[in-house]
Scaffold this motif. Structure first.
Motif, mmCIF file in Angstrom:
data_model
loop_
_atom_site.group_PDB
_atom_site.id
_atom_site.type_symbol
_atom_site.label_atom_id
_atom_site.label_comp_id
_atom_site.label_asym_id
_atom_site.label_seq_id
_atom_site.Cartn_x
_atom_site.Cartn_y
_atom_site.Cartn_z
ATOM 1 N N SER A 142 0.869 -1.176 0.000
ATOM 2 C CA SER A 142 0.000 0.000 0.000
ATOM 3 C C SER A 142 0.909 1.230 0.000
ATOM 4 O O SER A 142 1.546 1.548 1.001
ATOM 5 C CB SER A 142 -0.901 -0.019 1.241
ATOM 6 O OG SER A 142 -1.621 1.183 1.345
ATOM 7 N N GLN B 276 -0.997 -1.353 -4.563
ATOM 8 C CA GLN B 276 -2.028 -0.328 -4.639
ATOM 9 C C GLN B 276 -1.398 1.024 -4.331
ATOM 10 O O GLN B 276 -0.764 1.202 -3.287
ATOM 11 C CB GLN B 276 -3.155 -0.636 -3.645
ATOM 12 C CG GLN B 276 -4.412 0.195 -3.903
ATOM 13 C CD GLN B 276 -5.656 -0.486 -3.385
ATOM 14 O OE1 GLN B 276 -6.092 -1.492 -3.926
ATOM 15 N NE2 GLN B 276 -6.224 0.056 -2.321
ATOM 16 N N PHE C 140 -4.850 7.894 0.341
ATOM 17 C CA PHE C 140 -4.907 6.982 1.471
ATOM 18 C C PHE C 140 -4.807 7.765 2.771
ATOM 19 O O PHE C 140 -4.083 8.767 2.858
ATOM 20 C CB PHE C 140 -3.750 5.979 1.418
ATOM 21 C CG PHE C 140 -3.953 4.882 0.412
ATOM 22 C CD1 PHE C 140 -5.198 4.587 -0.098
ATOM 23 C CD2 PHE C 140 -2.883 4.131 -0.024
ATOM 24 C CE1 PHE C 140 -5.383 3.576 -1.021
ATOM 25 C CE2 PHE C 140 -3.048 3.120 -0.937
ATOM 26 C CZ PHE C 140 -4.302 2.842 -1.448
ATOM 27 N N ARG D 148 -5.511 3.546 7.703
ATOM 28 C CA ARG D 148 -5.082 2.944 6.446
ATOM 29 C C ARG D 148 -5.347 1.438 6.458
ATOM 30 O O ARG D 148 -5.794 0.865 5.473
ATOM 31 C CB ARG D 148 -3.599 3.214 6.194
ATOM 32 C CG ARG D 148 -3.133 2.651 4.862
ATOM 33 C CD ARG D 148 -1.678 2.923 4.565
ATOM 34 N NE ARG D 148 -1.440 4.340 4.331
ATOM 35 C CZ ARG D 148 -0.318 4.815 3.788
ATOM 36 N NH1 ARG D 148 0.637 3.973 3.441
ATOM 37 N NH2 ARG D 148 -0.145 6.105 3.610
ATOM 38 N N CYS E 271 -8.898 0.934 5.858
ATOM 39 C CA CYS E 271 -9.217 1.198 4.455
ATOM 40 C C CYS E 271 -8.841 0.009 3.569
ATOM 41 O O CYS E 271 -9.539 -0.299 2.599
ATOM 42 C CB CYS E 271 -8.497 2.463 3.993
ATOM 43 S SG CYS E 271 -8.799 2.917 2.273
ATOM 44 N N GLU E 272 -7.760 -0.671 3.921
ATOM 45 C CA GLU E 272 -7.266 -1.770 3.096
ATOM 46 C C GLU E 272 -7.743 -3.141 3.573
ATOM 47 O O GLU E 272 -7.297 -4.172 3.063
ATOM 48 C CB GLU E 272 -5.726 -1.755 3.074
ATOM 49 C CG GLU E 272 -5.116 -0.504 2.497
ATOM 50 C CD GLU E 272 -5.590 -0.233 1.081
ATOM 51 O OE1 GLU E 272 -6.059 -1.178 0.407
ATOM 52 O OE2 GLU E 272 -5.519 0.925 0.655
ATOM 53 N N SER E 273 -8.627 -3.186 4.560
ATOM 54 C CA SER E 273 -9.032 -4.465 5.141
ATOM 55 C C SER E 273 -9.716 -5.378 4.120
ATOM 56 O O SER E 273 -9.569 -6.600 4.175
ATOM 57 C CB SER E 273 -9.951 -4.233 6.339
ATOM 58 O OG SER E 273 -11.121 -3.536 5.941
ATOM 59 N N SER F 208 -9.171 -5.543 0.794
ATOM 60 C CA SER F 208 -8.137 -6.147 -0.064
ATOM 61 C C SER F 208 -7.368 -7.221 0.694
ATOM 62 O O SER F 208 -7.056 -8.289 0.148
ATOM 63 C CB SER F 208 -7.169 -5.068 -0.571
ATOM 64 O OG SER F 208 -7.844 -4.126 -1.382
#
Length: 348
Positions: A85, A149, A154, A161, A164-166, A168
């Motif tokens: 990320s 990504q 972000f 963060r 937010c990425e959980s 994916s």
């Protein structure tokens, strides 16, 4: 590193999150590094080449995958997957750097190593405007063992963060569970077929059933249903990028080979059962004939009387025919199985 910065091999402190499914004995070890003290390409390169080193409390060094097995009883299956990320503008990251990251190899200067990546598959991915991203807030790129990504929107805070990425992370974890199940089953099949020294039909049938039964316990990994069309597409694209379908085809090929062995041994077992029944019938037939011959054999006539000689000859011929018939039936079974296997190979 390219500008003579800090040396390679600095320590990185990471968190490990273990997700274990006890039913299938599969697990995923997620290693989270919130800030990497060296180039990402070095970390990815070392991860793929199994060269991550753990420094234990007593100062001793241990390979990371050996450490995971020692501490948590997890055996490495398949290839590690990476999720990066990156908070940056896509324009600040060159296609050359992004290509090396997708190949998970160290980024060298122009005059070092093998030069820049020119692979057509990789260049096609990095030249796509947003890659596999479905919303314009991010750029997503995936290939084989990595998903990258990139976005300048972000959240800066670490907790936000991660939140937010959980999604994916969840997709990647599901796919890694599936891959571990496939690889584990594949390895068991190959090990079983390569170490099969004795052709015991019952043992083969039992072992085959055990392998397939254990694999069926992983059905929740490879039969994933999600609601949103965007989620389905994201999951499908990651599956394709991580080559999950190729591994499934390899598993199907090994299962087919296992099924052939299963069918061959089952046929052999049926023939052996049929042969055993024939032997029993023949044995009882001999007993009936023997009952008629016993009075002649044990009569008070001379040892070499015509009746006794004929009785002796009949018993010898009957026993010889019994042994010969048994050997012929067994040899035909083996020859038939051999020809079947040769025909199957020719068809391939």
């Amino acid at each position: 590193y390219l500008t003579g910065g800090n040396p390679i091999g600095q320590p990185a402190y990471v968190d490990i999150i273990l997700s274990i499914d006890k039913l299938s004995s599969c697990g995923v070890a997620s290693v989270i590094s919130l800030s990497c003290p060296f180039l990402l390409s070095h970390l990815l390169d070392s991860t793929i080449r199994n060269q991550l080193i753990v420094v234990e409390n007593d100062g001793s060094l241990l390979n990371f995958y050996e450490y995971i097995e020692k501490e948590y009883k997890l055996i490495k299956r398949g290839t590690p997957k990476a999720f990066l990320s990156i908070r940056n503008d896509r324009s600040n990251i060159s296609n050359y750097e992004l290509s090396s990251l997708l190949f998970t190899e160290t980024i060298y200067g122009q005059d070092e190593g093998m030069g820049r990546v020119i692979d057509s598959d990789i260049t096609a991915i990095v030249e796509d405007d947003h890659g596999m991203a479905q919303y314009e807030y991010a750029h997503g790129y995936a290939y084989s063992n990595i998903f990258i990504q990139i976005s300048n929107s972000f959240p800066f805070e670490v907790e936000n963060r991660i939140s937010c990425e959980s999604i994916s992370l969840f997709y990647i974890e599901l796919l890694m569970f599936e891959e571990s199940a496939i690889v584990m089953t594949n390895e068991r099949i190959v090990e079983f077929l390569s170490s099969m020294t004795e052709h015991n039909p019952n043992k083969i049938l039992s072992q085959t059933n055990q392998i397939l039964t254990d694999y069926s316990k992983t059905i929740e990994f490879w039969d994933i249903e999600v609601n949103y069309p965007s989620s389905k597409k994201s999951l499908a694209m990651l599956r394709h990028a991580f080559r999950i379908d190729e591994q499934l085809r390899r598993l199907a090929r090994n299962q087919e080979q296992l099924q052939r062995v299963f069918n061959t041994q089952r046929d052999l077992l049926d023939r052996l059962d049929s042969s055993s029944l024939n032997y029993i019938l023949l044995f009882f037939t001999l007993l009936q004939v023997l009952a008629l011959l016993v009075p002649s054999i044990f009569s008070t006539d001379g040892i070499f009387s015509p009746y006794k000689i004929l009785s002796y000859l009949f018993l010898i011929v009957a026993l010889a025919a019994y042994v010969k018939l048994k050997n012929i039936i067994l040899s035909r079974s083996v020859i038939t199985d051999h020809h079947k296997n040769k025909r199957r190979k020719r068809k391939k």
